[in-house]
Write an enzyme that holds these catalytic residues in place. Structure first.
Site, PDB file in Angstrom:
ATOM      1  CG  ASN A  38       0.944  -5.526   1.102  1.00 36.25           C
ATOM      2  OD1 ASN A  38       0.922  -4.365   1.461  1.00 36.25           O
ATOM      3  ND2 ASN A  38       0.159  -6.438   1.645  1.00 36.25           N
ATOM      4  CB  VAL A  54       3.783  -7.312  -6.344  1.00 28.78           C
ATOM      5  CG1 VAL A  54       2.833  -6.265  -5.774  1.00 28.78           C
ATOM      6  CG2 VAL A  54       5.130  -6.685  -6.681  1.00 28.78           C
ATOM      7  CB  CYS A  55       0.837  -9.805  -2.003  1.00 24.96           C
ATOM      8  SG  CYS A  55      -0.765 -10.296  -1.335  1.00 24.96           S
ATOM      9  CG  LEU A  56      -1.871  -4.557  -6.088  1.00 25.09           C
ATOM     10  CD1 LEU A  56      -2.202  -3.720  -4.848  1.00 25.09           C
ATOM     11  CD2 LEU A  56      -1.038  -3.735  -7.064  1.00 25.09           C
TER      12      LEU A  56
END
Length: 158
Positions: free
Chosen positions: A85, A92-94
């Site tokens: 992620n 950051v992929c959140l």
């Protein structure tokens, strides 16, 4: 710069200095003239105890836009991490960092850090951002854990 953004960030900084999770770091950068730049923070997130990330201290930059807190900060690991992620750029992929998903203006910097720390140990395979890390995580968990243990050692505070 927005007065609303700066006011909120000043409040966040004050709250952070008063009480923050052990081992976490969040410091606004300095402008060339030596004044504090509340729109750009140098941060670090410790690997959670009892996980393969334990012992690592992972550097992260938080960049805030003028419309913060209406929009989330951009959070980017520097250097980028091997993680399903985390994009190759380090971003950051959140979902709580995405305006059109779960971002809410009430989310604090403290809450973001806890969410990112949780993501380090428990990747969201529904939203991969890095093909190699995603593939290894899904197909060979032992190899994946070996790689991020090595990464944690590489990022141990000296």
């Amino acid at each position: 710069m927005s007065g609303i953004a700066l006011s909120r960030l000043a409040q966040e900084r004050k709250a952070w200095r008063k009480d923050h999770p052990f081992g976490f770091v969040a410091v606004p950068t300095k402008n060339p003239d030596g004044t504090m730049n509340l729109m750009n923070w140098e941060c670090a997130i410790p690997g959670k105890k009892g996980t393969p990330w334990e012992g690592g201290l992972f550097k992260l930059r938080m960049l805030f836009k003028d419309d913060y807190p209406s929009s989330p900060p951009k959070c980017k690991f520097e250097p980028p991490l091997f993680h399903p992620n985390v994009y190759p750029s380090g971003t950051v992929c959140l979902s709580i960092l995405e305006e059109d998903k779960d971002w809410r203006p009430a989310i604090t910097i403290n809450q973001l850090f806890i969410g990112i720390q949780e993501l380090l140990n428990e990747p969201n395979i529904q939203e991969p951002a890095q093909a190699e890390a995603y593939t290894i995580y899904c197909q060979n968990r032992v190899e994946y854990e070996k790689r991020f243990r090595a990464q944690a050692k590489k990022f141990c505070p000296s």
